[in-house]
Design a protein around this motif. Structure first.
Motif, PDB file in Angstrom:
ATOM      1  N   TYR A 142       4.534   0.432  -5.176  1.00  0.00           N
ATOM      2  CA  TYR A 142       3.161   0.530  -5.632  1.00  0.00           C
ATOM      3  C   TYR A 142       3.153   1.449  -6.814  1.00  0.00           C
ATOM      4  O   TYR A 142       2.322   1.067  -7.766  1.00  0.00           O
ATOM      5  CB  TYR A 142       2.388   1.237  -4.455  1.00  0.00           C
ATOM      6  N   LYS A 160       0.968  -1.200  -0.033  1.00  0.00           N
ATOM      7  CA  LYS A 160       0.143  -0.094   0.065  1.00  0.00           C
ATOM      8  C   LYS A 160       0.655   1.304   0.052  1.00  0.00           C
ATOM      9  O   LYS A 160       1.844   1.325   0.613  1.00  0.00           O
ATOM     10  CB  LYS A 160      -0.879   0.003   1.302  1.00  0.00           C
ATOM     11  N   GLU A 166      -2.773  -2.571  -5.315  1.00  0.00           N
ATOM     12  CA  GLU A 166      -2.530  -3.078  -3.967  1.00  0.00           C
ATOM     13  C   GLU A 166      -2.811  -4.417  -3.684  1.00  0.00           C
ATOM     14  O   GLU A 166      -4.104  -4.793  -4.140  1.00  0.00           O
ATOM     15  CB  GLU A 166      -2.998  -2.107  -2.832  1.00  0.00           C
TER      16      GLU A 166
END
Length: 657
Positions: A450, A378, A496
């Motif tokens: 990410y 994340k 994610e």
């Protein structure tokens, strides 16, 4: 995604006189990319391609091959369909002008124009180019030859039906004025204005000196001349005028995509015929440029000369479908001519695909595996670098759409590569290998991983119309197993938790020097084989077919002079008592008889060798072979799977040199 309506795009229907080359694939790849783009962005797409199979040239080629015209075109068309399958072209229909559906409907279109009063019978006398299936006036020739292909023309005179093309001169000029978007780019429109300004002559639309064509419904001694037959495919493939369901849905076509050499037929003859028949005009005719080899247009004859490897099948086998598609769409500016060389191709593949895209995929997936146990983390932090990458990525889709709607394929791909290059730079700016060393930087490291995964996901959506197989490979390595949606390219929140899995390099880096050498050898072999096809003289053919054989290192003539050879006659022959492969001979050379042993039992029996005249090396040192001494050597030569003794026309061995 909302349905944005219909979109009908066509390529020219290709003339199956021989196999297609990279110039044909250029047009079809553009049409395929546009069709895939429009489908992805919400349109109901109809994509048509096909083949134009009638005419004198086809009949002549078939006669030369000793087959019927239908057999000839069936063979070529099968190869064209195989090529489009190999290139993963997503056409919705493939029209052949020899199909009943087309032939029947073209005759009905002929009658519509005939009944409008725009067709009459007369006699044509002019200059005819058989390869182009075109008549020309003296003033239209270039250096006394066909202005389109540069080949010689011949005088021709025959009864023919004519279309009153001259009647539509002003209507065509008005069309260009009132709807300039009908013909693009502007340079093509200006060329057609000039052409019409020279004065349009009525158009010959039938031939009576050959019969490979669609019969004229009012006079079956005539067959329809190529352009009425061929151009009508765009509506006969939609069922017009018999079954109008598809016609009513998709006509008028949004785009006829054609090479600049046939713009005249699509922007002068075709709209005039449609006006005469009372049929709506297509919305746009787009004339693309040529791919040039050595400053000249790629043609089927040049494809045979092997100046560079321009056979798309060979290039695909070596570098992949997507690599070739990318090159064709990225290297050339729509509407302009562009040069092709193998070196230009290889450099584009290395720099853009291997270095930029392939490297980005490899680095990203490797780092997610190394730093995050293979799961995209994340993002919880944000820096200026993060913002810049995200903004560039999510704004790319609209820029790509704008360029595609203008048929600027190269600029659409450039917008995608801006994202790719920015992501590569982002890796250098954020230095994740440094962040990984500091536990306090874990959140920043996660954000970098990410963002890289998201940027690549966006890229995978945007390149799908151009390189759908590569898009799928990227998504597989990123752990994306859901359907691609075009609108997903403006999101930056979908990666994610995805589990990545590193795969093979998408585009391995090429050794350009090595590739150029091998491609040159392939080109030379293609040229040799093509030249061989036209050679009938057996000596010249043997020379062309000549391939060097393996030989031992060269020796000086002075060394060869030391060898003393004489003619002998085998007067006794038997198998060696201690070796299955050896034969033992008694050879009479002049007044002397020698024992000579040869390892030729696999090629000859003793009985076959008895009485044969042979050539003997006299001054070879004696050798003991499995208990028996050999004094000299009989000369043999390799031939296929056996050796053959060297002999002479002399009746008896007499020891002569």
């Amino acid at each position: 995604m909302a349905n944005k309506g219909t979109y009908y795009i066509t390529t020219p229907i290709y003339y199956p006189s021989s196999n297609l080359h990279i110039g044909h694939t250029y047009c079809t790849v553009m049409a395929d990319a546009m069709a895939r783009f429009k489908r992805a962005s919400g349109y109901d797409v109809r994509f048509l391609t096909g083949t134009d199979e009638h005419g004198q040239k086809i009949q002549t080629l078939a006669d030369e091959k000793g087959v019927t015209p239908q057999e000839y075109v069936d063979n070529i068309v099968a190869g064209i369909k195989d090529l489009w399958k190999t290139m993963e072209i997503s056409y919705d229909d493939f029209i052949r002008t020899t199909e009943d559906r087309h032939m029947r409907r073209v005759q009905q279109i002929f009658m519509k124009i005939y009944e409008s009063g725009d067709i009459y019978k007369g006699h044509y006398e002019g200059l005819y180019c058989t390869p182009c299936e075109s008549f020309w006036t003296e003033s239209q020739l270039k250096d006394g030859k066909c202005p389109d292909c540069g080949r010689p023309v011949v005088k021709a005179k025959e009864e023919a039906y004519f279309f009153k093309l001259s009647k539509y001169s002003q209507k065509l000029l008005d069309l260009y004025d009132e709807h300039p978007e009908f013909l693009e780019p502007e340079s093509r429109r200006n060329e057609m204005r000039s052409f019409i300004g020279q004065g349009l002559e009525d158009l010959c639309i039938s031939r009576s000196t050959f019969d490979w064509g669609i019969p004229v419904p009012v006079d079956e001694k005539h067959v329809m001349y190529v352009w009425l037959d061929a151009l009508s495919n765009y509506i006969t493939a939609l069922g017009y005028p018999e079954d109008n369901e598809l016609y009513n849905k998709y006509w008028p076509a949004d785009v006829h995509l054609v090479g600049k050499e046939i713009v005249r037929f699509h922007s002068v003859i075709w709209p005039a015929m449609l006006m005469s028949a009372g049929i709506p005009l297509p919305k746009k005719v787009l004339g693309h440029g040529w791919i040039l080899l050595g400053g000249e247009k790629v043609s089927k004859s040049k494809a045979a000369k092997g100046m560079d490897v321009i056979d798309p099948v060979i290039l695909i086998e070596r570098y992949g479908v997507d690599a070739l598609k990318y090159f064709l769409l990225r290297e050339y500016t729509f509407g302009q001519d562009g040069a092709f060389t193998n070196e230009v191709l290889l450099k584009r593949l290395n720099f853009d695909l291997a270095n930029d895209l392939g490297n980005l995929v490899s680095r990203t997936v490797s780092m997610v595996e190394k730093y995050c146990n293979g799961v995209v983390p994340k993002a919880t932090t944000e820096s200026e670098f993060d913002k810049d990458l995200r903004n560039i990525a999510v704004s790319a889709r609209d820029k790509v759409e704008k360029e595609m709607d203008s048929f600027r394929f190269n600029m659409a791909l450039e917008e995608i590569w801006i994202v790719i290059r920015r992501a590569n730079k982002y890796i250098d700016e954020t230095a994740p290998w440094v962040l990984a060393k500091d536990p306090l930087k874990k959140a920043e490291l996660d954000t970098v991983m990410y963002n890289l995964a998201e940027a690549l996901r966006v890229v995978s959506v945007l390149i799908h119309p151009f390189m759908h197989t590569t898009s799928a490979k990227i998504r597989e390595q990123l752990g994306l197993n859901y359907e691609i949606l075009w609108d997903d390219a403006v999101r930056f929140d979908m990666s994610e938790g995805n589990t990545v899995k590193k795969g093979d390099a998408i585009f391995p880096r090429l050794d350009i020097e090595k590739e150029l050498k091998e491609l040159s050898e392939i080109a030379a072999e293609i040229a040799r084989k093509k030249q061989l096809q036209s050679v009938t003289d057996p000596v010249e053919r043997a020379i062309l077919e000549s391939v060097p054989v393996e030989v031992k290192p060269d020796i000086d003539f002075s060394e060869f002079e030391k060898v003393d050879m004489k003619v002998g006659k085998i007067i006794k022959a038997e198998r060696h008592p201690n070796a299955d492969k050896l034969l033992v001979f008694k050879v009479k050379i002049g007044t002397e008889v020698r024992q000579i042993i040869s390892g030729v039992a696999g090629s000859y029996t003793p009985e076959e060798m008895l009485g044969k005249n042979v050539i003997v090396v006299m001054n070879l040192k004696p050798r003991n072979l499995r208990g028996l001494e050999s004094h000299g050597m009989i000369i043999y030569a390799d031939s296929d799977d056996k050796v053959k003794y060297v002999t002479t026309e002399a009746e008896d061995g007499n020891g002569v040199h």
